[in-house]
Design a protein around this motif. Structure first.
Motif, PDB file in Angstrom:
ATOM      1  N   ILE A   1       3.036  32.230 -55.188  1.00  0.00           N
ATOM      2  CA  ILE A   1       1.948  31.262 -55.355  1.00  0.00           C
ATOM      3  C   ILE A   1       2.307  30.135 -56.311  1.00  0.00           C
ATOM      4  CG2 ILE A   1       0.786  32.398 -57.294  1.00  0.00           C
ATOM      5  CD1 ILE A   1      -0.887  30.967 -54.091  1.00  0.00           C
ATOM      6  N   ILE A   2       3.420  30.256 -57.049  1.00  0.00           N
ATOM      7  CA  ILE A   2       3.906  29.183 -57.918  1.00  0.00           C
ATOM      8  C   ILE A   2       5.035  28.476 -57.183  1.00  0.00           C
ATOM      9  CG2 ILE A   2       4.849  28.588 -60.174  1.00  0.00           C
ATOM     10  CD1 ILE A   2       2.045  29.846 -60.283  1.00  0.00           C
ATOM     11  N   ASP A   3       4.901  27.195 -56.933  1.00  0.00           N
ATOM     12  CA  ASP A   3       5.791  26.445 -56.049  1.00  0.00           C
ATOM     13  C   ASP A   3       7.217  26.380 -56.595  1.00  0.00           C
ATOM     14  OD1 ASP A   3       6.909  24.753 -54.192  1.00  0.00           O
ATOM     15  OD2 ASP A   3       5.338  23.220 -54.323  1.00  0.00           O
ATOM     16  N   GLY A   4       8.152  26.949 -55.849  1.00  0.00           N
ATOM     17  CA  GLY A   4       9.556  26.896 -56.238  1.00  0.00           C
ATOM     18  C   GLY A   4      10.281  25.672 -55.749  1.00  0.00           C
TER      19      GLY A   4
ATOM     20  N   ALA B   1       4.194  35.803 -58.141  1.00  0.00           N
ATOM     21  CA  ALA B   1       5.590  35.370 -58.125  1.00  0.00           C
ATOM     22  C   ALA B   1       5.720  33.892 -57.795  1.00  0.00           C
ATOM     23  CB  ALA B   1       6.374  36.198 -57.093  1.00  0.00           C
ATOM     24  N   THR B   2       6.909  33.381 -58.032  1.00  0.00           N
ATOM     25  CA  THR B   2       7.254  32.061 -57.522  1.00  0.00           C
ATOM     26  C   THR B   2       7.386  32.156 -56.008  1.00  0.00           C
ATOM     27  OG1 THR B   2       9.617  32.542 -57.881  1.00  0.00           O
ATOM     28  CG2 THR B   2       8.447  31.343 -59.620  1.00  0.00           C
ATOM     29  N   SER B   3       7.155  31.054 -55.319  1.00  0.00           N
ATOM     30  CA  SER B   3       7.217  31.090 -53.857  1.00  0.00           C
ATOM     31  C   SER B   3       8.635  31.344 -53.362  1.00  0.00           C
ATOM     32  CB  SER B   3       6.682  29.778 -53.275  1.00  0.00           C
ATOM     33  OG  SER B   3       7.484  28.683 -53.691  1.00  0.00           O
ATOM     34  N   SER B   4       9.609  30.833 -54.099  1.00  0.00           N
ATOM     35  CA  SER B   4      11.029  30.980 -53.785  1.00  0.00           C
ATOM     36  C   SER B   4      11.774  30.960 -55.105  1.00  0.00           C
ATOM     37  CB  SER B   4      11.497  29.832 -52.889  1.00  0.00           C
ATOM     38  OG  SER B   4      11.422  28.594 -53.586  1.00  0.00           O
ATOM     39  N   SER B   5      13.072  30.932 -55.037  1.00  0.00           N
ATOM     40  CA  SER B   5      13.853  30.707 -56.254  1.00  0.00           C
ATOM     41  C   SER B   5      13.481  29.349 -56.845  1.00  0.00           C
ATOM     42  CB  SER B   5      15.350  30.728 -55.931  1.00  0.00           C
ATOM     43  OG  SER B   5      16.111  30.277 -57.038  1.00  0.00           O
ATOM     44  N   LEU B   6      13.567  29.244 -58.175  1.00  0.00           N
ATOM     45  CA  LEU B   6      13.333  27.968 -58.852  1.00  0.00           C
ATOM     46  C   LEU B   6      14.585  27.108 -58.885  1.00  0.00           C
ATOM     47  CD1 LEU B   6      11.162  29.290 -61.824  1.00  0.00           C
ATOM     48  CD2 LEU B   6      10.370  28.130 -59.754  1.00  0.00           C
ATOM     49  N   LEU B   7      15.596  27.507 -58.147  1.00  0.00           N
ATOM     50  CA  LEU B   7      16.840  26.741 -58.018  1.00  0.00           C
ATOM     51  C   LEU B   7      16.587  25.282 -57.667  1.00  0.00           C
ATOM     52  CD1 LEU B   7      20.021  26.684 -57.474  1.00  0.00           C
ATOM     53  CD2 LEU B   7      19.439  27.298 -55.117  1.00  0.00           C
TER      54      LEU B   7
END
Length: 791
Positions: free
Chosen positions: A323-326, A356-362
């Motif tokens: 739910i937190i945009d990666g 969680a973040t939606s994806s890696s924060l990369l």
């Protein structure tokens, strides 16, 4: 008001949580940027390539960066912290090295593992010495990571590929964190996605990569078993291909792979299977009943999948709510996200939900606190990776009934201020976009008629030669740009310096015999940032770096409002370059879709609206260049494939239309005699999408392609095309004979009358010695074919 969310005992959610206050909803990060807050990874890696630091120093910096990332997340209060999200080049390439998927052309040199790794990523060319043989090997293919601007190195398999553990990187990095007192969840790309995203090598084109799954799974299980022995209780296996249109055999492979892991469950850590970047609903049957401990889904990109995916979560499985945009830098709306997570808690219970973040924060910059020059009003709207770590923790605390009222109230104030800001809204721009009609997106005549006028005007030979635009950005260029930015040299002094650099580039191109020249772009910091800095509606960072590939980092501009062009952006330099040569010089622009995709776009306005705003700004620039005497104008769209929705359907069809339409709006206001070029690279391109742009000449990355069918796909392309002859991301210099061979291969399928000769991409990252040799060999190859076709 937000502190009262969980005090409504009439709410079933509120009652559920009030009965379980002892249960804290866990927080998780799927991956963190590895580049370092000040690009430490880039600097050390490039120094290693140049022989300026030892391998020990390279590894030391890597270890320091990993430790700093783990500590940052631990101190923020994150419950589930990733490890093995670090790489010196690319996480997918890491797996190819780990599982020994190393083509023989690299393995035969018996290099140290790190040097084999870099050779696969960027190629390697070394002369023979008294103690070692010569090395000359090209890089593996590099392509976009789904619809992001990150590029991965495509795994390449053959019939002789023998999977086995080649080291134990995931275990080593887990143990590093453990020594710091930090328990992590190691992350690896899952086996099906790893194979599905790979390809058959040129000597094994009949090989279907998924057919290798049975051979690969035991090796995956071996590394997972070693992780459990080291103390890992859970692992994250990413299967992002679940958001694609998967063929039935790939869906079956998912079930087969995870049932295999389940058969060895006693010796393996628990598995969280993660997907991201879209909806998994069309592949739901592949996920239903999978014997894994948890499932992660991206609800930022696809909130509509919630009911469907919750329906397949098993009785004992956990749901990781991304739910937190990666992928973007906008501050999370805590109230909205909390309400979403509460739906999951209502369905499953607090002990089975993870925030969680939606994806890696990369894909996001490291730390907003490094930005001291941002307008404070605008800065308050953003969250970079470090801030997103805190956001995950705050949302998890909020839905667990912890008191975070101060954070919620500050967040609500910030979200509301952005929505109401004058910065975001420009009525004049909205009015102009509304007035776009079909005529604005159509050239005055079809290509065949335009070509006759262009040939009369340009008088180009057969196999015309050109480059993609940029020339080496030397240390001297960077120093003078920095001096000008700091005000230590005047505008007049800086212009004199830039003109001298332009003349150097022009004279070199004349000397080697290029046909259509470029001015070299010495004044440009980045192909999007340079234009964004001159448009209303953008803002910029000083240290907002994001990894694009390897050691190539970019600072994506941020679109904060409606976009418009207050004045010409590139005319002065193009006119100067054209004034000092009789050969045509291309005006160089970045297309509307690429300006959009290589920025952080607004999330409150449709992307196609932003693309049309950019198209109108670029239309003004194209028309100004033509009026100033520039007869060849290149509008690059390397990101056009990147923006393509991952699944077939109405959304993709809509994108294909507006992406091409916005390009044509930008380029169709010129005379027939003005030649429009465009450029594309490092994607799986569809000729039909490129055809829809109606550019007179397109140049496409080709040097890493080894599929003979690739050329045939463009055989019937109606306009002119240049397939890149050498890889500009590699220091390797191809010979004239090698380029002749490439052109011979191309001409078996593509008519000589339509073929241009050019590199893969711009030469910004190369040094002058490599550039001179490569371009000289390229021009000589073109001259060879002109002689052949005279006979």
């Amino acid at each position: 008001m937000f502190s009262m969310i969980f005090k409504d005992t009439k709410s079933s959610v509120g009652q559920l949580i009030s009965n379980n206050l002892h249960t804290m909803v866990q927080s998780a990060i799927l991956g963190f940027p590895r580049i370092g807050p000040n690009r430490e990874l880039k600097k050390t890696t490039e120094a290693y390539w140049k022989g300026k630091v030892s391998v020990e120093e390279l590894f030391k910096v890597g270890k320091e960066l990993r430790a700093a990332n783990w500590k940052l997340q631990k101190e923020a209060g994150v419950d589930i912290i990733p490890s093995n999200d670090f790489s010196f080049y690319d996480q997918v390439l890491d797996l190819s090295l780990l599982f020994n998927a190393i083509p023989e052309r690299y393995a035969k040199y018996n290099l140290a593992p790190i040097d084999t790794f870099f050779a696969m990523g960027r190629g390697l060319q070394k002369s023979a010495t008294e103690t070692s043989a010569a090395i000359d090997v090209t890089a593996l293919e590099m392509v976009k990571w789904f619809d992001s601007n990150y590029h991965y190195v495509r795994p390449t398999f053959s019939h002789s590929t023998e999977f086995k553990l080649n080291g134990q990187k995931p275990v080593d990095e887990f143990l590093e964190a453990k020594e710091l007192g930090i328990q992590t969840r190691p992350v690896l790309l899952g086996p099906v996605s790893y194979l599905f995203l790979g390809k058959a090598d040129k000597d094994s084109l009949d090989l279907e990569p998924l057919s290798l799954l049975e051979k690969l799974l035991p090796v995956y299980a071996e590394v997972l078993s070693k992780l459990k022995q080291a103390g890992a209780t859970e692992v994250q296996l990413d299967e992002p291909t679940l958001v694609l249109d998967l063929p039935q055999e790939a869906q079956q492979a998912i079930k087969k792979a995870y049932q295999f892991f389940a058969s060895k469950a006693s010796s393996l850590p628990e598995i969280t299977l993660a997907s991201y970047f879209g909806t998994v609903v069309p592949n739901l049957n592949a996920l239903k009943g999978l014997p894994v401990a948890a499932l992660h889904f991206d609800f930022v990109r696809a909130p509509e999948q919630f009911d469907d995916v919750v329906s397949i979560v098993g009785d004992k499985q956990k749901l990781s709510v991304g739910i937190i945009d990666g992928r973007n830098i906008w501050k999370n709306n805590f109230a909205k996200s909390s309400e979403f997570v509460k739906k999951a808690i209502e369905k499953l219970g607090a002990d089975r939900v993870i925030v969680a973040t939606s994806s890696s924060l990369l894909h996001t910059p490291v730390d907003l606190e490094n930005e001291s020059k941002l307008n404070p009003v605008i800065k308050d709207w953003f969250a970079f990776a470090t801030q997103k770590v805190k956001e995950v923790v705050i949302v998890s605390k909020n839905v667990s009934g912890k008191n975070v009222s101060a954070e919620l109230e500050a967040n609500a104030k910030s979200v509301a201020a952005r929505a109401a800001s004058d910065i975001t809204n420009n009525p004049a721009v909205k009015k102009r976009v509304a007035a776009i009609d079909a005529k604005m997106a159509q050239r005055a005549a079809p290509f065949d008629e335009r070509l006759i006028e262009q040939q009369k005007s340009l008088k180009l030979p057969l196999f015309p030669t050109t480059t993609i635009g940029s020339f080496p950005q030397t240390r001297d260029i960077r120093i003078n740009r920095n001096k000008f930015a700091k005000g230590t040299i005047s505008a007049e002094e800086y212009e004199k310096f830039i003109n001298a650099e332009i003349e150097t580039v022009i004279r070199f191109q004349e000397e080697i015999g290029l046909d259509v020249l470029v001015h070299g772009e010495p004044e440009r910091n980045d192909m999007v940032q340079y234009f964004g800095e001159q448009l209303n509606g953008y803002t910029f960072t000083v240290n907002g770096w994001v990894q694009s590939y390897g050691s190539r980092y970019v600072r994506p501009p941020i679109i904060v409002g409606d976009l418009s062009r207050p004045k010409p952006m590139s005319v002065k330099e193009s006119v100067y370059a054209q004034s000092i040569t009789t050969k045509p010089v291309k005006g160089m622009l970045t297309g509307p879709v690429t300006c959009l995709r290589w920025s952080f776009p607004r999330d409150d306005v449709e992307q196609k609206t932003q693309a049309y705003q950019l198209a109108l700004a670029l239309r003004d620039e194209v028309n100004d260049l033509e009026a100033a005497g520039i007869t060849v104008i290149q509008v690059d769209e390397p990101a056009i494939r990147e923006g393509l929705p991952l699944r077939a359907g109405a959304e993709r069809d809509d994108y294909v239309f507006w992406a091409a339409d916005s390009f044509r709006v930008a380029t169709s206001g010129v005379r027939n005699s003005t030649q429009i070029h465009s450029h594309f690279c490092y994607s799986d391109l569809d000729p039909n999408h490129i055809k829809a742009l109606d550019a007179d000449v397109v140049s496409i990355e080709y040097s890493k392609k080894d599929d003979p069918n690739y050329i045939a796909e463009f055989k019937d392309y109606p306009n002119h095309i240049g397939l890149g002859l050498f890889d500009i991301h590699s220091p390797r210099v191809p010979s004239k004979e090698e380029m002749i061979h490439k052109i011979e291969t191309i001409l078996k399928d593509y008519p000589a009358s339509k073929f241009w000769v050019n590199p893969d991409c711009g030469l910004k990252t190369r040094d002058w010695a490599e550039t001179k040799l490569s371009l000289t060999n390229m021009v000589d190859a073109a001259k060879y074919f002109r002689e052949q076709y005279k006979k």
